[in-house]
Each structure stands twice: as C-alpha cells, then as structure tokens.
Design an enzyme around this catalytic site. Structure first.
Site, mmCIF file in Angstrom:
data_model
loop_
_atom_site.group_PDB
_atom_site.id
_atom_site.type_symbol
_atom_site.label_atom_id
_atom_site.label_comp_id
_atom_site.label_asym_id
_atom_site.label_seq_id
_atom_site.Cartn_x
_atom_site.Cartn_y
_atom_site.Cartn_z
ATOM 1 N N ARG A 7 28.381 -15.931 35.274
ATOM 2 C CA ARG A 7 27.731 -14.844 34.522
ATOM 3 C C ARG A 7 26.478 -15.292 33.773
ATOM 4 O O ARG A 7 25.575 -14.503 33.561
ATOM 5 C CB ARG A 7 28.713 -14.230 33.527
ATOM 6 C CG ARG A 7 29.985 -13.653 34.160
ATOM 7 C CD ARG A 7 29.698 -12.471 35.060
ATOM 8 N NE ARG A 7 30.936 -11.930 35.621
ATOM 9 C CZ ARG A 7 31.118 -11.623 36.894
ATOM 10 N NH1 ARG A 7 30.130 -11.812 37.751
ATOM 11 N NH2 ARG A 7 32.259 -11.137 37.324
ATOM 12 N N LYS A 44 43.844 -18.316 40.485
ATOM 13 C CA LYS A 44 43.790 -16.987 41.097
ATOM 14 C C LYS A 44 43.490 -17.129 42.589
ATOM 15 O O LYS A 44 42.901 -18.146 42.990
ATOM 16 C CB LYS A 44 42.755 -16.094 40.392
ATOM 17 C CG LYS A 44 41.318 -16.628 40.412
ATOM 18 C CD LYS A 44 40.438 -15.805 39.488
ATOM 19 C CE LYS A 44 38.984 -16.179 39.700
ATOM 20 N NZ LYS A 44 38.076 -15.528 38.771
ATOM 21 N N HIS A 102 38.106 -4.977 45.589
ATOM 22 C CA HIS A 102 37.330 -4.136 44.677
ATOM 23 C C HIS A 102 37.124 -2.744 45.294
ATOM 24 O O HIS A 102 36.944 -1.767 44.579
ATOM 25 C CB HIS A 102 35.955 -4.759 44.409
ATOM 26 C CG HIS A 102 36.012 -6.056 43.657
ATOM 27 N ND1 HIS A 102 36.234 -7.256 44.272
ATOM 28 C CD2 HIS A 102 35.889 -6.324 42.339
ATOM 29 C CE1 HIS A 102 36.239 -8.222 43.360
ATOM 30 N NE2 HIS A 102 36.038 -7.686 42.187
ATOM 31 N N ASP A 157 44.854 -8.356 37.688
ATOM 32 C CA ASP A 157 43.433 -8.282 38.013
ATOM 33 C C ASP A 157 42.931 -6.941 37.469
ATOM 34 O O ASP A 157 43.709 -6.131 36.951
ATOM 35 C CB ASP A 157 43.229 -8.416 39.530
ATOM 36 C CG ASP A 157 41.841 -8.978 39.882
ATOM 37 O OD1 ASP A 157 40.936 -8.926 39.027
ATOM 38 O OD2 ASP A 157 41.666 -9.461 41.017
#
Length: 362
Positions: A72, A177, A190, A260
């Site tokens: 990020r 994960k 997603h 999640d």
C-alpha cells in the site's frame, strides 16, 4: 455483554472524519485496515494512525502490505519489497558445488524482507500486516500468482517462517493466508466464488500442509473465500468444519482467525443465498472467526452507511443471542498488537540491522 471487538473497518481519507471517529469508538470495532487512499506521505500516515489510537489505544491498525503488487505504501522512502516468488526463485539458485546455498541465502533474504516491512510500518505507527501468503503457486490463480513463494509446500513453509522471523524482530505479528489454500483455483474471489472440487485428502496433503507445519508460529490466519465442494458447501471462512474441526482441532492452530473481506463477492452468498453484511458476519463468527473485516464501505456513495448497518445489526444479533462475545477471541486480537518499542523513521535509517537487511533483499 462481555468485551469482544470483532469488527475491522476502514476509513475514507487521509484524516479521520467525525463519522470515522464515531465508528472506531463503537464497542464492536477492534481495528481498522488502511488502503492506498489513506496514504499521502509518512508524516500524514503517522498522524492518521496516532488519531486512530487516540479514539481507543487498543485498536489494531492493519494493512495489506506483502511486497510486490500488494504493497500500500510505496513512496516517501518506503522500500519496494519484491514479490514473494522472488525468494522462491532465489532458493533454487545454488552456488556452484554448494547444494542448499540458494536456500540459505533465500531464507536470510526473506527474514530481511520481514524486518524491513515490519520496521517501516511501525515507524509510521502501523501495527500489523496481513502477510505472508501461504498459498502454493500452481500457476493457475491470477489473484495469487507471484504473491506465492513456491509450488513446493516445504519451500513455501520455510520461506514464510523466515519472513515471519523478520517481522517478529520488528515486533510485528503475522497472518498466514488464505487457508486452506487459494492457489489452485483460477477465479478471483473479489469478483466471484471460486470452487475447488478436489477431495479433502488432496488439499490436506498439499495446500494446507504449510498451515499445519506453521501452526505454532502463525499468530493469525485468514481463510479463503473459496468453496471446497467435496468438504463443505460453504466457503472456508464460513465453515465450522474448516475452521474448528480442521484448523483448530486437527492442525492445532491457537491464534486468531480473520474473515476475509465481507464485501467481496465470495462472501455475499452462502449456500446459494444472498446475505447481508450482518448475516455474513454472524455466520463467520459462529463458524470460528475471531474477527471479521468489512472493507471499502466508507467510500461508497452512501458515506459508509453499510458499516453503521452492520455494527447495529451485529449488536442486535448479539442481544438476541445469535452470536456470543468470546473472551478468548479478544485475547487473540490483543496478542496481535505490536510488542517492544518502535524505532522512529530517522533512527531506523541509520540502524545497523535495518541497513544490513536492505543489503540482503533480492
């Protein structure tokens, strides 16, 4: 009602709004997750995290900061960390006549990456990163791809353990994960619900092995929004069979379990039925999750109304006895807060361990 703050939310901007403060102060909120939109520079990020801690000192400030394409913060001095596949590739490159030397160098580099990652985050008041990826690189999944260390679970396990060692040196917990493994399916959870039709035995002998081998080292785990159709019609994060019977009982994992993101398409349907965020959160908590994430709802057109609706809905569901606060879950959340003092950014830049770690990165 006993103390259990299971919800991780996000905020819209570079500073906190009044709505953000109100939501972060909600007794069911235990932390928040940062995104690229919350980043301008180190000074702003440090100030935002300090603002969050002023609302409540034990809020867990999280981020998806793995390296490669999932990182990020990339400017104002943050080190561009390589994708995890790079460490797997380094493992395979032995010096001439020295079998295993590639593995040793790759593990040292992974530990260095973990330390750089953790120390830079902590220098900006960020507590925790959702890393490492333990998915195996089958060459199928575009959403995993080079985020995975390797196809071989032994190599993936040892490189992940090395990375977690580096995080630990920086005082940062870890998150394996996506349990029991997202690397085999092609679909992106997603956007849709991937289905993995392999039998349980095949998954446990391959993808899930790192989670078992690392059960004593992992401080948290995030399950996949994947349906393993031969095992359970529900995605793993909503499945008591996966979370309690397999992860807790069979693999003996004692740490925290995060759902999640409940706003992903993979979380919007359970056994073919559309569900609300509140319902999804209740099912996840009852299945064995300690914490649930709801991401990117602060920036929708309704100004985060979905977050308020879920918090209100969860509080009502709790009062009706539809889910129970869990003291052990809250202890697991607290165990993810960083330990030991953090270096300031300026101090970090001249710290011998940090300088050495930078020199070891591939």
């Amino acid at each position: 009602m006993s103390d259990h703050a299971p919800v991780i939310i996000d905020v819209a901007g570079l500073t906190l709004s009044d709505d953000d403060r109100r939501r972060l102060a909600h007794p069911l909120v235990g932390g928040m997750i940062l995104f690229g939109r919350n980043w301008q520079d180190r000074e702003q990020l440090s100030a935002l995290c300090a603002e969050i801690k002023q609302v409540r000192g034990d809020l867990l400030v999280c981020v998806d900061h793995e390296g490669g394409r999932v990182q990020r913060f990339r400017t104002d001095g943050f080190t561009h960390l390589p994708p995890m596949r790079r460490f797997g590739e380094a493992w395979m490159k032995d010096a001439r006549g020295r079998e295993g030397s590639g593995a040793m160098r790759a593990m040292a580099a992974a530990t260095a990456a973990g330390y750089v990652l953790g120390a830079e985050l902590r220098a900006c008041n960020v507590d925790f990163s959702f890393t490492p990826v333990l998915d195996l690189d089958f060459g199928e999944s575009s959403v995993i791809g080079d985020r995975a260390f390797h196809r071989d679970p032994r190599i993936a396990t040892l490189l992940a353990k090395a990375l977690m060692h580096g995080l630990l040196q920086a005082g940062v917990a870890n998150c394996g994960k996506h349990f029991p493994g997202h690397g085999f399916v092609r679909a992106d959870s997603h956007l849709e619900i991937p289905v993995d039709a392999r039998p349980l035995k095949a998954i446990l002998q391959d993808d899930a092995i790192p989670f078992g081998w690392l059960a004593t080292t992992l401080t948290s785990v995030m399950p996949a929004h994947v349906i393993y159709s031969k095992v359970d019609p529900r995605p793993a994060g909503f499945s008591p069979k996966w979370l309690n019977d397999i992860l807790r009982d069979q693999l003996q994992f004692q740490g925290a379990i995060f759902s999640d993101d409940l706003s992903m398409e993979g979380a919007r349907k359970i056994e073919g039925r559309e569900v609300s965020y509140t319902e999804a959160a209740v099912v996840a908590l009852n299945a064995g999750c300690d914490m649930v994430l709801l991401c990117n709802e602060s920036v929708n057109s309704e100004g985060g109304r979905a977050i308020d609706e879920m918090l209100d809905g969860l509080a009502e569901a709790q009062s009706r006895g539809e889910w129970r606060a869990n003291e052990v879950s809250e202890q697991r959340r607290h165990a993810l807060l960083p330990c030991g003092p953090a270096s300031s950014w300026d101090a970090l830049m001249t710290e011998p361990r940090y300088m050495q770690a930078l020199s070891l990165l591939p």
